[in-house]
Design a protein around this motif. Structure first.
Motif, PDB file in Angstrom:
ATOM      1  N   SER A  14      -6.989 -13.619   4.985  1.00 43.52           N
ATOM      2  CA  SER A  14      -7.287 -12.454   4.347  1.00 43.52           C
ATOM      3  C   SER A  14      -6.453 -11.284   4.481  1.00 43.52           C
ATOM      4  N   ILE A  18      -4.090  -9.017   2.026  1.00 40.76           N
ATOM      5  CA  ILE A  18      -3.904  -7.609   1.895  1.00 40.76           C
ATOM      6  C   ILE A  18      -2.554  -7.174   2.058  1.00 40.76           C
ATOM      7  N   SER A  21      -0.177  -8.425  -0.738  1.00 40.67           N
ATOM      8  CA  SER A  21      -0.522  -7.583  -2.130  1.00 40.67           C
ATOM      9  C   SER A  21       0.438  -6.272  -2.260  1.00 40.67           C
ATOM     10  N   THR A 104       1.777  -0.129   3.446  1.00 42.03           N
ATOM     11  CA  THR A 104       0.726  -1.201   3.384  1.00 42.03           C
ATOM     12  C   THR A 104      -0.237  -1.192   4.273  1.00 42.03           C
ATOM     13  N   TRP A 109      -4.660  -0.447   4.098  1.00 43.68           N
ATOM     14  CA  TRP A 109      -6.038  -0.908   4.782  1.00 43.68           C
ATOM     15  C   TRP A 109      -6.599   0.286   5.563  1.00 43.68           C
ATOM     16  N   LYS A 113     -10.002   1.778   3.558  1.00 43.54           N
ATOM     17  CA  LYS A 113     -11.352   1.486   4.384  1.00 43.54           C
ATOM     18  C   LYS A 113     -12.037   2.837   4.813  1.00 43.54           C
ATOM     19  N   PHE A 175      -5.466  -8.282  -3.195  1.00 42.38           N
ATOM     20  CA  PHE A 175      -6.076  -7.117  -2.513  1.00 42.38           C
ATOM     21  C   PHE A 175      -7.554  -7.192  -2.321  1.00 42.38           C
ATOM     22  N   GLY A 178      -8.724 -10.040  -0.182  1.00 43.32           N
ATOM     23  CA  GLY A 178      -8.359  -9.818   1.248  1.00 43.32           C
ATOM     24  C   GLY A 178      -9.330  -9.032   1.739  1.00 43.32           C
ATOM     25  N   HIS A 179      -9.649  -7.969   1.195  1.00 43.31           N
ATOM     26  CA  HIS A 179     -10.565  -6.761   1.780  1.00 43.31           C
ATOM     27  C   HIS A 179     -11.848  -7.413   1.948  1.00 43.31           C
TER      28      HIS A 179
END
Length: 322
Positions: A14, A18, A21, A104, A109, A113, A175, A178-179
């Motif tokens: 995962s 992220i 991608s 990235t 991330w 988030k 993406f 993964g999140h």
């Protein structure tokens, strides 16, 4: 304990999704012969090492987190490929700091988030739309610009847009998945072991040495371990076993998952990226986005890195540090 170990493959896959991608599928045209599984595994293992370092060195604040992200950028560009030491000092910043650490990890991330969790709807919409439009502009350069090595002149050779659309949608799938998975299986206090820590470093060092040997760039190869060791020194100095981890900025990244319904707004990323890209290509507007990104993201990322090192260096050393 068994459950924690069983989560390791999910963490690797995962977080790797992220990273890959943004760093690959949304960055430039990935050659058809490149194994998608192979690059996902490479990013996943290096990303997992990053998570191990974050836990073992008790990374709590933004300054130390960016230093750890810089370390990850150096590993990405120095372990599977020799880019990081192929042309120093420029390659110390681009792309390790300016893309992998800043965009990235930082945007793809952390900022993503925070916005998706705590931002108002308007902020969520604007962030996803702006991120997508930026990627569309960037890729309109990366997919079509050709630079003359002798003169430095840039010309554009326009091509069909469908290959970009297909690759970007693959990246979006990675993406999104993964999140969705990562924030449900990751905890900053996962209980990662010393064996994993040292084992991953041995594996990374072995592959980095093989890459350096194959590249023939042994004269500049020491740049990689020097920069990585600088990052580790700063993180070790900043480690504070005496402070509670709860309430820290890193802990906050795992406290509250993104509400599932908010992921609908991430559709703005591919919509705006593809829309912007198609517009630029059909109108044949050749913007030198490469130069723009380098002169903006470069100084910003370097400034954050130096700030992070300075903050870590000033941290008080106490007994019990990692």
């Amino acid at each position: 304990m068994i459950l924690s170990i069983a989560k390791r493959p999910l963490l690797i896959a995962s977080f790797g999704a992220i990273l890959v991608s943004i760093s690959e599928f949304w960055f430039y045209q990935v050659d058809e012969e490149v194994s998608h599984v192979g690059i996902l595994l490479a990013y996943g293992l290096l990303g997992y090492l990053f998570l191990v370092v974050v836990e073992r060195f008790k990374v709590r604040d933004g300054a130390a987190l960016f230093v750890a992200a810089a370390m990850l950028g150096y590993l990405i560009e120095g372990v599977p490929v020799p880019v990081m030491y192929s042309g120093p000092p420029f390659t110390i910043v681009w792309t390790s700091l300016a893309w992998h650490a800043l965009i990235t990890v930082g945007i793809g991330w952390i900022v993503f988030k925070q916005v998706m969790t705590h931002g108002g709807i308007l902020r969520v919409i604007l962030f996803n739309a702006a991120f997508g439009a930026f990627l569309g502009l960037w890729n309109s350069y990366m997919w079509h610009a050709l630079e003359n090595d002798a003169t430095g002149e840039v010309r554009f050779e326009w091509a069909p847009v469908q290959p970009f659309i297909d690759q970007f949608l693959i990246g979006y799938g990675l993406f999104l998945a993964g999140h969705l998975v990562f924030e449900r299986v990751w905890s900053p206090s996962e209980g990662l072991t010393k064996g994993e820590h040292y084992g991953l470093w041995i594996l990374a060092a072995l592959f980095a040495a093989l890459t350096g040997l194959a590249s023939g760039l042994w004269f500049f190869f020491p740049v990689l371990p020097v920069m990585v060791l600088i990052c580790l020194w700063a993180l070790k100095r900043n480690a504070r076993a005496d402070l509670p981890f709860a309430g820290s900025k890193v802990a906050a990244l795992a406290e509250r998952p993104i509400p599932l319904w908010r992921y609908v707004f991430t559709l703005l990323i591919p919509l705006c990226a593809i829309g912007t890209y198609v517009t630029m290509v059909e109108a044949q507007i050749g913007l030198e986005m490469n130069a723009f990104v380098i002169i903006t993201a470069g100084p910003i990322s370097l400034g954050l890195f130096l700030w992070g090192l300075w903050r870590c260096a000033r941290a008080m050393r106490r007994s019990g540090n990692a």
